[in-house]
Design a protein around this motif. Structure first.
Motif, PDB file in Angstrom:
ATOM      1  N   HIS A  11       0.804  -1.220   0.000  1.00  0.00           N
ATOM      2  CA  HIS A  11       0.000   0.000   0.000  1.00  0.00           C
ATOM      3  C   HIS A  11       0.841   1.276   0.000  1.00  0.00           C
ATOM      4  CE1 HIS A  11      -3.111  -2.701   2.162  1.00  0.00           C
ATOM      5  NE2 HIS A  11      -3.444  -2.616   0.882  1.00  0.00           N
ATOM      6  N   ILE A  12       2.109   1.174   0.388  1.00  0.00           N
ATOM      7  CA  ILE A  12       2.898   2.376   0.662  1.00  0.00           C
ATOM      8  C   ILE A  12       3.062   3.253  -0.575  1.00  0.00           C
ATOM      9  CG2 ILE A  12       5.157   3.228   1.427  1.00  0.00           C
ATOM     10  CD1 ILE A  12       5.328   0.833   3.283  1.00  0.00           C
ATOM     11  N   ARG A  13       3.250   2.653  -1.728  1.00  0.00           N
ATOM     12  CA  ARG A  13       3.412   3.458  -2.940  1.00  0.00           C
ATOM     13  C   ARG A  13       2.163   4.282  -3.228  1.00  0.00           C
ATOM     14  NH1 ARG A  13       7.698   5.660  -5.475  1.00  0.00           N
ATOM     15  NH2 ARG A  13       7.266   6.043  -7.689  1.00  0.00           N
ATOM     16  N   GLN A  14       0.999   3.669  -3.099  1.00  0.00           N
ATOM     17  CA  GLN A  14      -0.238   4.406  -3.355  1.00  0.00           C
ATOM     18  C   GLN A  14      -0.477   5.469  -2.285  1.00  0.00           C
ATOM     19  OE1 GLN A  14      -3.782   2.304  -4.858  1.00  0.00           O
ATOM     20  NE2 GLN A  14      -2.593   0.402  -4.641  1.00  0.00           N
ATOM     21  N   MET A  15      -0.094   5.183  -1.050  1.00  0.00           N
ATOM     22  CA  MET A  15      -0.178   6.194  -0.002  1.00  0.00           C
ATOM     23  C   MET A  15       0.708   7.386  -0.339  1.00  0.00           C
ATOM     24  SD  MET A  15       0.047   3.521   3.196  1.00  0.00           S
ATOM     25  CE  MET A  15       0.514   4.761   4.396  1.00  0.00           C
ATOM     26  N   SER A  16       1.883   7.115  -0.910  1.00  0.00           N
ATOM     27  CA  SER A  16       2.822   8.171  -1.290  1.00  0.00           C
ATOM     28  C   SER A  16       2.235   9.056  -2.379  1.00  0.00           C
ATOM     29  CB  SER A  16       4.142   7.553  -1.772  1.00  0.00           C
ATOM     30  OG  SER A  16       4.688   6.711  -0.782  1.00  0.00           O
ATOM     31  N   ILE A  56       4.445   2.792  15.805  1.00  0.00           N
ATOM     32  CA  ILE A  56       3.617   3.310  14.720  1.00  0.00           C
ATOM     33  C   ILE A  56       2.744   2.187  14.164  1.00  0.00           C
ATOM     34  CG2 ILE A  56       5.183   2.836  12.787  1.00  0.00           C
ATOM     35  CD1 ILE A  56       3.509   6.220  13.258  1.00  0.00           C
ATOM     36  N   ASN A  57       1.563   2.549  13.725  1.00  0.00           N
ATOM     37  CA  ASN A  57       0.647   1.605  13.089  1.00  0.00           C
ATOM     38  C   ASN A  57      -0.210   2.393  12.110  1.00  0.00           C
ATOM     39  OD1 ASN A  57      -0.740  -0.768  12.488  1.00  0.00           O
ATOM     40  ND2 ASN A  57      -0.853  -1.382  14.650  1.00  0.00           N
ATOM     41  N   GLY A  58      -1.044   1.724  11.347  1.00  0.00           N
ATOM     42  CA  GLY A  58      -1.852   2.452  10.392  1.00  0.00           C
ATOM     43  C   GLY A  58      -2.916   1.600   9.749  1.00  0.00           C
ATOM     44  N   ILE A  59      -3.876   2.293   9.108  1.00  0.00           N
ATOM     45  CA  ILE A  59      -4.918   1.636   8.330  1.00  0.00           C
ATOM     46  C   ILE A  59      -5.065   2.362   6.997  1.00  0.00           C
ATOM     47  CG2 ILE A  59      -6.211   0.791  10.317  1.00  0.00           C
ATOM     48  CD1 ILE A  59      -8.121   3.146   9.967  1.00  0.00           C
ATOM     49  N   VAL A  60      -5.660   1.680   6.023  1.00  0.00           N
ATOM     50  CA  VAL A  60      -5.913   2.278   4.718  1.00  0.00           C
ATOM     51  C   VAL A  60      -7.363   2.050   4.329  1.00  0.00           C
ATOM     52  CG1 VAL A  60      -3.540   2.046   3.892  1.00  0.00           C
ATOM     53  CG2 VAL A  60      -5.162   0.182   3.508  1.00  0.00           C
ATOM     54  N   ALA A  61      -7.881   2.973   3.519  1.00  0.00           N
ATOM     55  CA  ALA A  61      -9.202   2.807   2.910  1.00  0.00           C
ATOM     56  C   ALA A  61      -8.981   2.402   1.461  1.00  0.00           C
ATOM     57  CB  ALA A  61      -9.994   4.106   2.994  1.00  0.00           C
ATOM     58  N   VAL A  62      -9.628   1.314   1.043  1.00  0.00           N
ATOM     59  CA  VAL A  62      -9.410   0.755  -0.297  1.00  0.00           C
ATOM     60  C   VAL A  62     -10.744   0.637  -1.029  1.00  0.00           C
ATOM     61  CG1 VAL A  62      -8.558  -1.231  -1.594  1.00  0.00           C
ATOM     62  CG2 VAL A  62      -7.387  -0.522   0.506  1.00  0.00           C
ATOM     63  N   ARG A  63     -10.778   1.113  -2.252  1.00  0.00           N
ATOM     64  CA  ARG A  63     -11.906   0.876  -3.153  1.00  0.00           C
ATOM     65  C   ARG A  63     -11.409  -0.002  -4.286  1.00  0.00           C
ATOM     66  NH1 ARG A  63     -14.006   5.687  -3.867  1.00  0.00           N
ATOM     67  NH2 ARG A  63     -15.965   5.373  -2.714  1.00  0.00           N
TER      68      ARG A  63
END
Length: 331
Positions: A11-16, A56-63
């Motif tokens: 996911h990191i690339r899309q977050m970037s 550190i932690n995290g979540i993502v929203a995905v469609r």
């Protein structure tokens, strides 16, 4: 359909991409922000640096397969705040094509776990370039706590006003007692209405020691103003260089402390001292000054924007009532 899920390496690339696009939008309003973070590779370096932090932690929203938003959060604890969750400036971003309410969905999902583990204080650094985003946090019961602004010295001109009879000079080791005395000015002011920021004797002693040490700090740009035999005020600056900061321009100094003698406030001392120091910092080759102030501090929140500082970022806080862990209205 939007799915909220744990963050993974893929996911990191899309977050970037989301962070780079957000920064591009911010720079349309604040063009002095570092340009290079509009590049995806540079934005990714920022995120990967954040992800190195131990808690550190995290979540993502995905469609479907696309990341449309993310939230990174860090668990912290200190004497002042106790246990709290920290979301940094780079830690939250959503697609410009999504409704800002997506922020609430991310926060609600992550926050449920925070509360379950006893983290009732939530703090975030929010960019000020998008009012709709700020409104979402305000509607979610977050409140302004501290603003951060930048002054461009390229366009700075001394503002007119009453010019008191002041003598400006650089600070020296001999000024340690004066600095220790001046440490009380801001601390006492912050405890009065409408700031009401309590300060303990222990904290005040720490502040006094830090101010006193400024006189011998070789990295400090320290200026004092005298009016006759009285000390009228002071400013201190430090070179501000943070390679991975999205908010610190090049050739920037930070103004971490400044104060005016309470007996002389309202007479133009603060303005005259600022005019002098800003000119000196410009002569030193700096293009920008970075400063922050408590939003509840009536004097500071009025004075610094009036001197030309543009607020670019705000710290927001929310304190959740801990009774939620047991008070659910169930019989």
């Amino acid at each position: 359909m939007i799915r909220i899920m744990g963050m993974e390496e893929k996911h990191i690339r899309q977050m970037s991409v989301l962070l780079a696009k957000r920064h591009e939008r911010e720079r349309k309003i604040f063009n002095f922000l570092p340009e290079r973070f509009e590049e995806i590779d540079d934005a990714e370096e920022v995120l990967r640096n954040v992800l190195k932090r131990p808690y550190i932690n995290g979540i993502v929203a995905v469609r479907e397969i696309d990341v449309i938003g993310y939230l990174l959060y860090e668990f912290k604890e200190d004497a002042r705040h106790g246990r709290y969750v920290w979301m940094d400036y780079e830690s939250i971003s959503i697609s410009e094509h999504e409704h800002p309410r997506l922020l609430r969905l991310l926060y609600a999902n992550a926050g449920a776990e925070w509360i379950k583990h006893g983290y009732f204080q939530h703090m975030l650094m929010a960019p000020l370039g998008d009012e709709k985003v700020i409104d979402q946090w305000l509607d979610q019961s977050f409140a302004f706590d501290q603003k951060y602004g930048v002054l461009s010295l390229n366009h700075f001109e001394a503002t007119n006003g009453t010019i008191p009879k002041l003598e400006f000079r650089k600070g020296s080791k001999e000024d340690s007692p004066l600095l220790k005395k001046m440490a009380m000015w801001n601390s006492i002011h912050q405890s009065t209405a409408p700031s009401w920021l309590p300060i303990t004797r222990e904290t005040l002693e720490n502040v006094k020691e830090s101010y006193e040490a400024l006189a011998e700090d070789q990295a400090a740009y320290l200026w004092l103003a005298d009016q006759g035999d009285r000390i009228a005020g002071f400013h201190v600056y430090f070179r501000k260089e943070e390679r991975l900061s999205l908010v610190i321009p090049e050739k920037c100094v930070e103004l971490p402390a400044a104060s005016t003698n309470p007996e002389l406030r309202g007479r133009g001392v603060g303005r005259a001292l600022a005019n002098h120091c800003f000119k000196e910092m410009k002569n030193q080759g700096f293009d920008y000054i970075y400063a922050d102030w408590r939003t509840a501090n009536q004097l500071a929140s009025y004075f610094w924007p009036r001197m030309g500082f543009q607020p670019i970022m705000v710290r927001m806080t929310r304190q959740v009532d801990p009774r939620i862990t047991w008070a659910h209205g169930e019989e």
